[in-house]
Scaffold this active site. Sequence first.
Site, short mmCIF file in Angstrom:
data_model
loop_
_atom_site.label_atom_id
_atom_site.label_comp_id
_atom_site.label_asym_id
_atom_site.label_seq_id
_atom_site.Cartn_x
_atom_site.Cartn_y
_atom_site.Cartn_z
N CYS A 158 0.83 -1.21 0.00
CA CYS A 158 0.00 0.00 0.00
C CYS A 158 0.87 1.26 0.00
O CYS A 158 1.59 1.52 0.96
CB CYS A 158 -0.90 -0.05 1.24
SG CYS A 158 -1.71 1.49 1.66
N CYS A 162 0.10 3.78 2.78
CA CYS A 162 0.56 3.24 4.07
C CYS A 162 2.02 3.62 4.31
O CYS A 162 2.41 3.89 5.44
CB CYS A 162 0.41 1.72 4.10
SG CYS A 162 -1.30 1.16 3.96
#
Length: 90
Positions: free
Chosen positions: A14, A17
């Site tokens: 991600c 993230c």
Amino acid sequence: MGKPILIDFFAEWCGPCKRMGPIIDELKTMMGDSVEIKKLDVDQHMAEAQQYQVSVVPTIIIEKDGVLLQKYQGVTDAQTLASVLKPLVE
């Protein structure tokens, strides 16, 4: 009464993230040991992700004494997180 807990649900794949990493580090510097910070990879902690109904990563959960107080989806800045956490430790 225990410390507030911040749980950072993330995934290695991600992109947003990865942007949360330095934000969490900044938050650790701001809050010190007054907050417990946990990082959970959703791919390795599916049961916890389901328990907190995490459908988007990153998701930040703030809880204290087993009570969910706040849930943020997406990249969230350190000041926003600190504004919720500071009253919980004073």
